[in-house]
Design a protein around this motif. Structure first.
Motif, short mmCIF file in Angstrom:
data_model
loop_
_atom_site.label_atom_id
_atom_site.label_comp_id
_atom_site.label_asym_id
_atom_site.label_seq_id
_atom_site.Cartn_x
_atom_site.Cartn_y
_atom_site.Cartn_z
N ASP A 396 0.87 -0.99 0.09
CA ASP A 396 0.08 -0.03 -0.10
C ASP A 396 1.05 1.11 0.00
OD1 ASP A 396 -2.11 -1.80 0.14
OD2 ASP A 396 -2.54 -1.31 2.37
N GLY A 397 1.81 1.28 1.08
CA GLY A 397 2.66 2.48 1.09
C GLY A 397 3.57 2.68 0.18
N VAL A 398 4.30 2.00 -0.54
CA VAL A 398 5.29 2.08 -1.45
C VAL A 398 4.70 1.94 -2.95
CG1 VAL A 398 7.56 1.23 -2.21
CG2 VAL A 398 7.12 1.06 0.10
N PHE A 399 3.85 1.05 -3.23
CA PHE A 399 3.36 0.92 -4.46
C PHE A 399 1.94 1.39 -4.88
CE2 PHE A 399 6.90 -2.27 -3.94
CZ PHE A 399 7.31 -2.17 -5.14
N ALA A 400 0.76 0.74 -4.32
CA ALA A 400 -0.38 1.03 -4.65
C ALA A 400 -0.87 2.37 -4.55
CB ALA A 400 -1.32 0.24 -3.97
N CYS A 401 -0.49 3.07 -3.32
CA CYS A 401 -1.30 4.51 -3.16
C CYS A 401 -0.51 5.34 -3.76
CB CYS A 401 -1.30 4.66 -1.75
SG CYS A 401 -2.36 3.69 -0.78
N PRO A 402 0.98 5.39 -3.86
CA PRO A 402 1.71 6.20 -4.64
C PRO A 402 1.31 6.22 -6.24
CG PRO A 402 3.31 5.24 -3.09
CD PRO A 402 1.83 4.69 -3.00
N SER A 403 1.20 5.09 -6.66
CA SER A 403 0.89 4.91 -8.20
C SER A 403 -0.46 5.52 -8.16
CB SER A 403 0.76 3.45 -8.56
OG SER A 403 2.17 2.95 -8.57
N SER A 404 -1.71 5.54 -7.28
CA SER A 404 -2.89 5.86 -7.51
C SER A 404 -2.99 7.52 -7.69
CB SER A 404 -3.74 5.66 -6.39
OG SER A 404 -4.97 6.11 -6.49
N GLU A 405 -1.76 8.15 -6.88
CA GLU A 405 -1.92 9.56 -6.59
C GLU A 405 -1.35 9.99 -8.03
OE1 GLU A 405 -0.17 13.30 -3.96
OE2 GLU A 405 0.48 11.02 -3.29
N ILE A 406 -0.37 9.32 -8.58
CA ILE A 406 0.16 9.62 -9.87
C ILE A 406 -0.81 9.77 -11.01
CG2 ILE A 406 1.94 9.10 -11.70
CD1 ILE A 406 3.83 8.13 -9.31
N ILE A 407 -1.53 8.44 -10.98
CA ILE A 407 -2.56 8.31 -12.07
C ILE A 407 -3.49 9.36 -11.95
CG2 ILE A 407 -4.72 6.66 -12.44
CD1 ILE A 407 -2.68 4.53 -11.49
N ARG A 408 -3.93 10.05 -10.55
CA ARG A 408 -5.03 11.07 -10.56
C ARG A 408 -4.46 12.27 -11.25
NH1 ARG A 408 -5.67 8.64 -5.52
NH2 ARG A 408 -4.55 10.51 -4.54
N ASP A 409 -3.13 12.49 -11.04
CA ASP A 409 -2.35 13.75 -11.30
C ASP A 409 -2.42 13.77 -12.97
OD1 ASP A 409 -2.24 14.95 -8.80
OD2 ASP A 409 -0.06 14.16 -8.65
N LEU A 410 -1.88 12.94 -13.27
CA LEU A 410 -1.76 12.54 -14.85
C LEU A 410 -3.15 12.58 -15.59
CD1 LEU A 410 0.94 9.65 -15.44
CD2 LEU A 410 1.29 12.41 -15.51
N ALA A 411 -4.13 12.08 -14.93
CA ALA A 411 -5.43 11.80 -15.89
C ALA A 411 -5.84 13.19 -15.74
CB ALA A 411 -6.42 10.94 -14.72
N ARG A 412 -5.40 14.25 -15.31
CA ARG A 412 -6.23 15.65 -15.51
C ARG A 412 -5.44 16.31 -16.69
NH1 ARG A 412 -3.98 19.39 -11.02
NH2 ARG A 412 -2.16 17.82 -11.16
N PHE A 413 -4.60 15.79 -17.29
CA PHE A 413 -3.96 16.08 -18.45
C PHE A 413 -3.69 15.35 -19.67
CE2 PHE A 413 -1.78 18.10 -14.42
CZ PHE A 413 -2.43 19.31 -14.67
N THR A 414 -3.82 14.01 -19.49
CA THR A 414 -3.64 13.07 -20.75
C THR A 414 -4.33 11.86 -20.28
OG1 THR A 414 -1.70 12.16 -22.00
CG2 THR A 414 -1.67 12.08 -19.49
N PRO A 415 -4.77 11.07 -21.40
CA PRO A 415 -5.35 9.72 -21.33
C PRO A 415 -4.65 8.94 -20.31
CG PRO A 415 -5.72 10.61 -23.29
CD PRO A 415 -4.77 11.49 -22.70
N VAL A 416 -5.33 8.13 -19.20
CA VAL A 416 -4.51 7.34 -18.31
C VAL A 416 -5.44 6.04 -18.34
CG1 VAL A 416 -3.73 6.90 -16.03
CG2 VAL A 416 -3.35 9.15 -17.33
N TYR A 417 -4.83 4.90 -18.20
CA TYR A 417 -5.40 3.51 -18.07
C TYR A 417 -4.86 2.89 -16.88
CZ TYR A 417 -7.78 4.44 -22.58
OH TYR A 417 -8.34 4.83 -23.42
N ALA A 418 -5.56 2.60 -15.81
CA ALA A 418 -4.98 2.05 -14.58
C ALA A 418 -5.41 0.57 -14.27
CB ALA A 418 -5.64 2.94 -13.39
N TYR A 419 -4.59 -0.05 -13.75
CA TYR A 419 -4.92 -1.39 -13.60
C TYR A 419 -4.43 -2.02 -12.14
CZ TYR A 419 -0.04 -3.02 -14.51
OH TYR A 419 1.52 -3.15 -14.42
N GLU A 420 -5.01 -3.38 -11.73
CA GLU A 420 -4.25 -3.85 -10.78
C GLU A 420 -4.28 -5.51 -11.04
OE1 GLU A 420 -4.20 -3.78 -6.18
OE2 GLU A 420 -5.81 -4.42 -6.80
N PHE A 421 -2.92 -6.26 -10.95
CA PHE A 421 -2.80 -7.69 -11.42
C PHE A 421 -3.30 -8.18 -10.18
CE2 PHE A 421 -0.14 -11.16 -11.48
CZ PHE A 421 -0.56 -11.88 -12.74
#
Length: 531
Positions: A396-421
Motif C-alpha cells: 500500500d505505502g510504496v506501490f499502490a497508493c503512490p501509483s494511485s496519486e500519480i494516476i490521478r494527477d496525470l489523468a487531469r492532463f492526458t489519457p490514463v488507463y489504470a490496472y491491478e494484477f
C-alpha cells in the motif's frame, strides 16, 4: 541488528527478477558467453553501419547493438556519447555486455562490464511502420539487463518492434559527487542512457520496420520508476509517444534523492575510496569493481537512486505531476495486489515468522513520525503472519497508493488507463517462507504474462492453467493495442475505461475475471498514505 536493518532496507525495492532476489533458492546468473541466436542471417542498415542478426519463427532478432560509446575512462560519469561507426558487417547475433552489477544484496559475485550500452531489437519479419515498444528493465537501479527479457513472443503476437536496453547501474549510473557536477548536474547517468537509447530508436528503428513516430516505453519496478521519472524530465520531451508503468511509482522519498543529499552521500562515498575531495580524476581512476564492493555510507532503500534538482530532473516528480508540467503522453499504469510479499519473504527463511520488532523497525524506516498511526491501521492480528502484515504495508505505502496519486494527477492532463494484477495463484518458482507462506499476486508476477516467455528463476508460461494463459494473452493484447493507438481496448476484449477522477476505474486482472473497480483506494487504505 545493524546487519538486519541493512538487509531489510536493501531488500525493500529489489527487483523481482529471480537472480536479483534475496531468496537463497535462486540460482546465480550464468557468467558464460551468451550463445548466438538461431536462424537465418538478416541484415539491417543503421546510421553507424550494417548489422547482421537472425530470423527464425517469423521474428527477426538483432542483439548487442551499441547505442552509445562505452562509458569508460574519461567518459565514466558523463552523459553518453554517440557510438562509433564501423565498416563492414557487425555480428548482432549475441547480446552485448550487461552493465556491471552485483547481486541484489551486494554480497554476490559481479557480472558485466562498464562497456555495456547495448540494446536488442525483436521485429516481425513483415514489419512495416510497426509500433515500437522499448523495454526498460527493473533491478533497484543496480542490477538487471535488457537481454534478461525475450521480446520475441510480444513482437510476433502484437506485430510490434520490441527493443530491450541496458543502462548504467549502481554508483556507475547514479553517483552524484561534488567533483562530477557538470552542465546537466550530477547523477542520473542511467536516466541519460535511457534517453540516448530512445534517441537511437527514433533515428534507427525504421531500419527494422518500426515507426519512429509511434514509440511506447514500458518497464517494471525500477524500469517503471525510470519511465515515471522520464515523464517528469524536460530532456525526455518528444522521445516517446506513450508510456506503460508497471509497479513503478517514482514519488516515494525512498526511491529518489534531492541533489543536496545525493552530493553528501557521494562525498562520503568518495572518501571511502580515498578520494577525499571527491574529484573527478581520482574517482575515474578507481577500478570499476571496487566501486561495487565499497560499502555505501549510511542506510538507504536504494543505495544510489535517481536524483532530482539537476538538469535531468530539475524538480521532484511529485511536484511536476501536481503542476501538470509533465511530458503529456497517454499512459497505462498499475500495480500488483501483493507487491510486498517478494520483499518480505527473505526475512522468514529461518523457519520463523518476522519478529514484531523487525516489523516495527520497517514501519519506522518508512514512516518516521507517522509510525504509530500506521501500526494502528495494520494490526498484526488481522493477518495470518507478521510477514503478511508487513507485506500489506509495503504494497500500500510504496506501490499502490503512490501509483494511485500519480494516476490521478496525470489523468487531469492526458489519457490514463489504470490496472491491478490480482492473480493470487500466479506461477512462481520462489519458495515460501514462514513469514510469507503464499506470494499471491507478487511484485513482477505479471511479467511472464506480458512477455509470454520464461524468466529464469521466476516463472514460466508452461506453468499456466488454461485460464491463466487466456489472461496472459489478454494482457499482451491490451499492451499491444495501447502501443498501436494509445487505447488498450480492442475487439473481443473486456472494455477498459480510462481513469477519470473522482471515483476512477481501475481494471483488475485475474483468471476468468477482468473487470473495473472504483474501490482501489479504499482497499489499499490510501487515505492513510496520502496524508
Amino acid at each position: 541488528m545493524i546487519r538486519t536493518l541493512t538487509l531489510l532496507t536493501a531488500a525493500l525495492l529489489t527487483v523481482a527478477h529471480a537472480q536479483d532476489t534475496a531468496a537463497p533458492t535462486v540460482p546465480p546468473t550464468s557468467q558464460s558467453a551468451p550463445s548466438a541466436a538461431p536462424g537465418t542471417p538478416v541484415r539491417a542498415q543503421v546510421r553507424t553501419g550494417t548489422l547482421v542478426g537472425r530470423e527464425a519463427g517469423g521474428v527477426r532478432v538483432w542483439q548487442g547493438i551499441p547505442y552509445a560509446a562505452p562509458p569508460t575512462g574519461d567518459r565514466r560519469w558523463r552523459a553518453p556519447q554517440p557510438p562509433a561507426i564501423w565498416v563492414g558487417d557487425r555480428d548482432a547475433s549475441r547480446p552485448g555486455n550487461v552493465c556491471l552489477q552485483r547481486s541484489a544484496l551486494g554480497d554476490g559475485p559481479t557480472r558485466g562490464s562498464e562497456d555495456c550500452l547495448y540494446l536488442n531489437v525483436n521485429a516481425p519479419a513483415n514489419a512495416n511502420r510497426a509500433p515500437v515498444m522499448v523495454w526498460i528493465h527493473g533491478g533497484s537501479f543496480r542490477s538487471g539487463a535488457g537481454s534478461d527479457y525475450d521480446g520475441r513472443v510480444l513482437a510476433r503476437e502484437q506485430g510490434a518492434v520490441v527493443v530491450t536496453i541496458n543502462y548504467r547501474l549502481g554508483p556507475l549510473g547514479f553517483l552524484a559527487a561534488p567533483g562530477l557536477v557538470g552542465n546537466q548536474g550530477a547523477g542520473n547517468y542511467g536516466l541519460l542512457d535511457q534517453q540516448a537509447a530512445l534517441r537511437w530508436v527514433r533515428d534507427n528503428v525504421a531500419a527494422f520496420g518500426g515507426d519512429p513516430a509511434n514509440v511506447t516505453v514500458f518497464g517494471e519496478s525500477a524500469g517503471g520508476m525510470s519511465i515515471c521519472n522520464q515523464l517528469a524530465s524536460p530532456l525526455a520531451a518528444g522521445l516517446f509517444d506513450k508510456a506503460i508503468i508497471q509497479s513503478g511509482p517514482c514519488t516515494p522519498d525512498i526511491v529518489l534523492s534531492p541533489l543536496a543529499d545525493a552530493l553528501k552521500t557521494g562525498a562520503a562515498f568518495a572518501r571511502t575510496l580515498n578520494c577525499p575531495d571527491a574529484g573527478a580524476a581520482c574517482l575515474r581512476a578507481v577500478p570499476a569493481e571496487r566501486l561495487l564492493t565499497t560499502e555505501t555510507p549510511g542506510l538507504a532503500f536504494i543505495s544510489f537512486p535517481p536524483v532530482y534538482g539537476d538538469g535531468v530532473l530539475p524538480r521532484s516528480p511529485q511536484e511536476v505531476f501536481g503542476s501538470g508540467q509533465v511530458n503529456r503522453v497517454p499512459t497505462l499504469m498499475g500495480t500488483n495486489l501483493d507487491e510486498g510479499t517478494l520483499f518480505v519473504a527473505p526475512f522468514g527463511r529461518d523457519g520463523r515468522d518476522i519478529p514484531l520488532w523487525q516489523f516495527w523497525l520497517l514501519v519506522g524506516q518508512l514512516e518516521g513520525w507517522n509510525t504509530l498511526r500506521v501500526l494502528a491501521n495494520y494490526p498484526t492480528r488481522d493477518y495470518p503472519t507478521v510477514g503478511l502484515t508487513a507485506s500489506a504495508l509495503v504494497t500500500d505505502g510504496v506501490f499502490a497508493c503512490p501509483s494511485s496519486e500519480i494516476i490521478r494527477d496525470l489523468a487531469r492532463f492526458t489519457p490514463v488507463y489504470a490496472y491491478e494484477f490480482r492473480d493470487r495463484d500466479a506461477p512462481s518458482v520462489l519458495k515460501p517462507s514462514a513469514a510469507i507462506p503464499d506470494y499471491g499476486a507478487y511484485h513482477a508476477g505479471e511479467l511472464v504474462s506480458v512477455f509470454g516467455t520464461p524468466l529464469t528463476g521466476l516463472a514460466s508460461p508452461a506453468q499456466f492453467t488454461p485460464a491463466q494463459a487466456d489472461l496472459a494473452r489478454t494482457i499482451r493484447a491490451y499492451w499491444g493495442n495501447f502501443a498501436r493507438t494509445g487505447n488498450p481496448n480492442g475487439a473481443g476484449l473486456p472494455v477498459w475505461a480510462p481513469f477519470a477522477s473522482p471515483g476512477g476505474t481501475v481494471q483488475t486482472f485475474q483468471p476468468g475475471r477482468i473487470a473495473g473497480t472504483t474501490s482501489f483506494d479504499q482497499e489499499h487504505r490510501c487515505d492513510l498514505w496520502s496524508e
